[in-house]
Design a protein around this motif. Sequence first.
Motif, PDB file in Angstrom:
ATOM      1  N   ARG A 283       0.813  -1.222   0.000  1.00  0.00           N
ATOM      2  CA  ARG A 283       0.000   0.000   0.000  1.00  0.00           C
ATOM      3  C   ARG A 283       0.842   1.267   0.000  1.00  0.00           C
ATOM      4  O   ARG A 283       0.531   2.235  -0.712  1.00  0.00           O
ATOM      5  CB  ARG A 283      -0.921  -0.033   1.234  1.00  0.00           C
ATOM      6  N   VAL A 284       1.913   1.277   0.789  1.00  0.00           N
ATOM      7  CA  VAL A 284       2.714   2.493   0.943  1.00  0.00           C
ATOM      8  C   VAL A 284       3.939   2.481   0.029  1.00  0.00           C
ATOM      9  O   VAL A 284       4.227   3.463  -0.651  1.00  0.00           O
ATOM     10  CB  VAL A 284       3.142   2.670   2.413  1.00  0.00           C
ATOM     11  N   ARG A 285       4.645   1.363  -0.006  1.00  0.00           N
ATOM     12  CA  ARG A 285       5.854   1.301  -0.840  1.00  0.00           C
ATOM     13  C   ARG A 285       5.572   0.877  -2.282  1.00  0.00           C
ATOM     14  O   ARG A 285       6.471   0.898  -3.113  1.00  0.00           O
ATOM     15  CB  ARG A 285       6.858   0.341  -0.216  1.00  0.00           C
ATOM     16  N   LYS A 286       4.338   0.454  -2.551  1.00  0.00           N
ATOM     17  CA  LYS A 286       3.924   0.069  -3.907  1.00  0.00           C
ATOM     18  C   LYS A 286       4.737  -1.099  -4.471  1.00  0.00           C
ATOM     19  O   LYS A 286       4.979  -1.179  -5.687  1.00  0.00           O
ATOM     20  CB  LYS A 286       4.032   1.266  -4.877  1.00  0.00           C
ATOM     21  N   MET A 287       5.134  -2.027  -3.625  1.00  0.00           N
ATOM     22  CA  MET A 287       5.880  -3.191  -4.073  1.00  0.00           C
ATOM     23  C   MET A 287       4.927  -4.190  -4.722  1.00  0.00           C
ATOM     24  O   MET A 287       3.757  -4.284  -4.359  1.00  0.00           O
ATOM     25  CB  MET A 287       6.638  -3.824  -2.905  1.00  0.00           C
ATOM     26  N   THR A 288       5.439  -4.943  -5.694  1.00  0.00           N
ATOM     27  CA  THR A 288       4.614  -5.903  -6.429  1.00  0.00           C
ATOM     28  C   THR A 288       5.231  -7.299  -6.384  1.00  0.00           C
ATOM     29  O   THR A 288       6.441  -7.453  -6.221  1.00  0.00           O
ATOM     30  CB  THR A 288       4.458  -5.476  -7.899  1.00  0.00           C
ATOM     31  N   GLY A 289       4.382  -8.298  -6.542  1.00  0.00           N
ATOM     32  CA  GLY A 289       4.826  -9.681  -6.519  1.00  0.00           C
ATOM     33  C   GLY A 289       3.876 -10.518  -5.682  1.00  0.00           C
ATOM     34  O   GLY A 289       2.817 -10.054  -5.252  1.00  0.00           O
ATOM     35  N   ALA A 290       4.259 -11.764  -5.440  1.00  0.00           N
ATOM     36  CA  ALA A 290       3.469 -12.658  -4.601  1.00  0.00           C
ATOM     37  C   ALA A 290       3.924 -12.539  -3.146  1.00  0.00           C
ATOM     38  O   ALA A 290       4.796 -11.737  -2.813  1.00  0.00           O
ATOM     39  CB  ALA A 290       3.621 -14.095  -5.103  1.00  0.00           C
ATOM     40  N   VAL A 291       3.308 -13.335  -2.275  1.00  0.00           N
ATOM     41  CA  VAL A 291       3.726 -13.431  -0.883  1.00  0.00           C
ATOM     42  C   VAL A 291       3.874 -14.912  -0.546  1.00  0.00           C
ATOM     43  O   VAL A 291       3.121 -15.747  -1.069  1.00  0.00           O
ATOM     44  CB  VAL A 291       2.724 -12.750   0.079  1.00  0.00           C
ATOM     45  N   ALA A 292       4.852 -15.240   0.275  1.00  0.00           N
ATOM     46  CA  ALA A 292       5.047 -16.629   0.696  1.00  0.00           C
ATOM     47  C   ALA A 292       4.951 -16.721   2.206  1.00  0.00           C
ATOM     48  O   ALA A 292       5.428 -15.841   2.927  1.00  0.00           O
ATOM     49  CB  ALA A 292       6.405 -17.155   0.225  1.00  0.00           C
ATOM     50  N   ARG A 293       4.317 -17.790   2.666  1.00  0.00           N
ATOM     51  CA  ARG A 293       4.251 -18.066   4.103  1.00  0.00           C
ATOM     52  C   ARG A 293       4.364 -19.568   4.289  1.00  0.00           C
ATOM     53  O   ARG A 293       4.001 -20.362   3.408  1.00  0.00           O
ATOM     54  CB  ARG A 293       2.949 -17.560   4.727  1.00  0.00           C
ATOM     55  N   SER A 294       4.864 -19.977   5.441  1.00  0.00           N
ATOM     56  CA  SER A 294       4.921 -21.402   5.737  1.00  0.00           C
ATOM     57  C   SER A 294       3.513 -21.915   6.026  1.00  0.00           C
ATOM     58  O   SER A 294       2.594 -21.142   6.322  1.00  0.00           O
ATOM     59  CB  SER A 294       5.827 -21.679   6.935  1.00  0.00           C
ATOM     60  N   VAL A 295       3.347 -23.220   5.969  1.00  0.00           N
ATOM     61  CA  VAL A 295       2.053 -23.848   6.211  1.00  0.00           C
ATOM     62  C   VAL A 295       1.541 -23.569   7.626  1.00  0.00           C
ATOM     63  O   VAL A 295       0.329 -23.615   7.876  1.00  0.00           O
ATOM     64  CB  VAL A 295       2.145 -25.371   5.942  1.00  0.00           C
ATOM     65  N   ALA A 296       2.448 -23.244   8.554  1.00  0.00           N
ATOM     66  CA  ALA A 296       2.064 -22.995   9.945  1.00  0.00           C
ATOM     67  C   ALA A 296       1.770 -21.532  10.242  1.00  0.00           C
ATOM     68  O   ALA A 296       1.461 -21.180  11.372  1.00  0.00           O
ATOM     69  CB  ALA A 296       3.180 -23.488  10.877  1.00  0.00           C
ATOM     70  N   SER A 298      -0.086 -17.697   9.890  1.00  0.00           N
ATOM     71  CA  SER A 298      -1.460 -17.184   9.903  1.00  0.00           C
ATOM     72  C   SER A 298      -2.028 -16.914   8.515  1.00  0.00           C
ATOM     73  O   SER A 298      -1.345 -16.385   7.631  1.00  0.00           O
ATOM     74  CB  SER A 298      -1.513 -15.893  10.716  1.00  0.00           C
ATOM     75  N   HIS A 299      -3.305 -17.217   8.342  1.00  0.00           N
ATOM     76  CA  HIS A 299      -4.020 -16.895   7.116  1.00  0.00           C
ATOM     77  C   HIS A 299      -4.445 -15.431   7.084  1.00  0.00           C
ATOM     78  O   HIS A 299      -5.081 -15.003   6.101  1.00  0.00           O
ATOM     79  CB  HIS A 299      -5.233 -17.803   6.960  1.00  0.00           C
ATOM     80  N   LEU A 300      -4.084 -14.665   8.100  1.00  0.00           N
ATOM     81  CA  LEU A 300      -4.232 -13.214   7.994  1.00  0.00           C
ATOM     82  C   LEU A 300      -3.414 -12.714   6.795  1.00  0.00           C
ATOM     83  O   LEU A 300      -3.805 -11.763   6.124  1.00  0.00           O
ATOM     84  CB  LEU A 300      -3.762 -12.534   9.285  1.00  0.00           C
ATOM     85  N   VAL A 301      -2.293 -13.376   6.543  1.00  0.00           N
ATOM     86  CA  VAL A 301      -1.485 -13.062   5.363  1.00  0.00           C
ATOM     87  C   VAL A 301      -2.316 -13.256   4.092  1.00  0.00           C
ATOM     88  O   VAL A 301      -2.303 -12.421   3.182  1.00  0.00           O
ATOM     89  CB  VAL A 301      -0.222 -13.950   5.328  1.00  0.00           C
ATOM     90  N   ASP A 302      -3.084 -14.354   4.030  1.00  0.00           N
ATOM     91  CA  ASP A 302      -3.926 -14.632   2.866  1.00  0.00           C
ATOM     92  C   ASP A 302      -5.004 -13.575   2.700  1.00  0.00           C
ATOM     93  O   ASP A 302      -5.330 -13.167   1.572  1.00  0.00           O
ATOM     94  CB  ASP A 302      -4.580 -16.009   3.009  1.00  0.00           C
ATOM     95  N   ILE A 310      -3.155 -10.448  -4.559  1.00  0.00           N
ATOM     96  CA  ILE A 310      -1.799 -11.011  -4.613  1.00  0.00           C
ATOM     97  C   ILE A 310      -1.847 -12.527  -4.425  1.00  0.00           C
ATOM     98  O   ILE A 310      -2.628 -13.040  -3.619  1.00  0.00           O
ATOM     99  CB  ILE A 310      -0.933 -10.367  -3.502  1.00  0.00           C
ATOM    100  N   GLU A 311      -1.006 -13.232  -5.151  1.00  0.00           N
ATOM    101  CA  GLU A 311      -0.889 -14.679  -5.014  1.00  0.00           C
ATOM    102  C   GLU A 311      -0.214 -15.049  -3.697  1.00  0.00           C
ATOM    103  O   GLU A 311       0.744 -14.389  -3.264  1.00  0.00           O
ATOM    104  CB  GLU A 311      -0.060 -15.248  -6.169  1.00  0.00           C
ATOM    105  N   VAL A 312      -0.709 -16.126  -3.048  1.00  0.00           N
ATOM    106  CA  VAL A 312      -0.090 -16.665  -1.831  1.00  0.00           C
ATOM    107  C   VAL A 312       0.570 -17.997  -2.170  1.00  0.00           C
ATOM    108  O   VAL A 312      -0.056 -18.883  -2.748  1.00  0.00           O
ATOM    109  CB  VAL A 312      -1.134 -16.878  -0.711  1.00  0.00           C
TER     110      VAL A 312
END
Length: 472
Positions: A283-296, A298-302, A310-312
Amino acid sequence: MYRIAFGTSGWRGILCEDFTFENVKVVTQAIADHVTAIGERDKGLIVAYDTRFMGERFAKETARVLAGSGIKAYFCKRDTPTPVVSFEILRRGAAGAINFTASHNPPEYNGIKFSPSWGGPALPETTGDIERRANEMLGEVCYRELALDEAARSGLLEEIDPRRTYLAELEKKVDFAAIAGLGTVAVNALYGTGRGYLDEPLTAHKVSVRTMNMHRDPYFGGFPPEPSEKYIQDFINLVKGDPAIRLGIATDGDADRFGIIDEDGTFIEPNYIIALLLDYLVRVRKMTGAVARSVATSHLVDAVARKHGIEVIETPVGFKYIGELISQDRIIIGGEESAGLTIKGHVPEKDGILACFLVAEMVAREGMSVKRLLERLYGEVGTFVTKRENITLSPELEAGYAAKQHQAPGEFAGLKVRETVTVDGSKFILEDGSWLLFRKSGTEPVVRLYGEASSAERLAAVMAAGKAFILG
């Protein structure tokens, strides 16, 4: 016979029991042989250590063994953070690094973390080759050594201090001018390698700093050097007791994990920090791409990812999988619930130093406390409450655990299982979006139970159902 086994972050053991000079030399020789076999021996290896007992001695013995194999050691003059080691591998174009660290483990542990030339934690195919070579050599004097003075004369030993070049890189990635307007920041290095990395950049930019536990102590004050709520009550009390402090930041023993304390002394779970920073970076830095998180994690990231389209990417536990995505320039940010994260364009390794500074920048530029930022985010994407619990198994339960995973019920706490994920362990997504994850430890009779729901009450019911299934 004892066997060398690499876990998610290297080979670790208890000092004087399995972590001995003899075993360290064997593992070093195995790494030397691996590097030679893949044709990278001429690039040299960085040798580093954290603040643990005998770190320098182990590192010097490693330099001797490397020299005996004709491999140059770039030897760090002082204890060095793991992310700085990663940065230096890439900057020098080295074949990798041998880093003596047990990260956040208790003080009786030490470990060897091998990072290959791409700068991230070694992937299973690499550690598997090193394990095989080491275990074939155990019990034999199969390593070659060279005295350190002879190694230096032969050009096989060079002392380095990568601190300045790393901190110069952070100047490009953190808005320290914004942080300067934040107010007082409390800093806690937990007696580890964060000394001089967390505090000095702030003071150089005229930020008011309150420090704690900034001297080296191999006993880490009597606690594991982990910046979790359980072990940093002294730091929480410091922040809570000083109204001038706007934020508390901490790193673990090797500074690859972070801990965040809000201005009122509230410990903020790493899960929430990853999601907040994702939102901020987009939102602020305007960065683009996907996001990665481990299976453990939080789905707050999703939920934040959905907000921004954005793709997870869900990975097994172990930062090496996230690091690989960073090295491929595929993701904006990658993170794990165990307080590890890095961002696009940075090292493919957990960096607690960068994480702390990014949170400080976010709080300063947004003009809100971390709790207020989280409340605002909840208002936009919904509430997520997470928990992790370790469950010890009896010998009988451990023997039957694998079979039990194939007999999982179709519902937990009255909620039907909507989806089962087997990326790492068994993860059950329930019909209301709540989820449970069961992960068996590879080294002890423990099942790690993770859970998440939209409220503390719902989470308690889901976790109770998961625990009952494991112990039933």
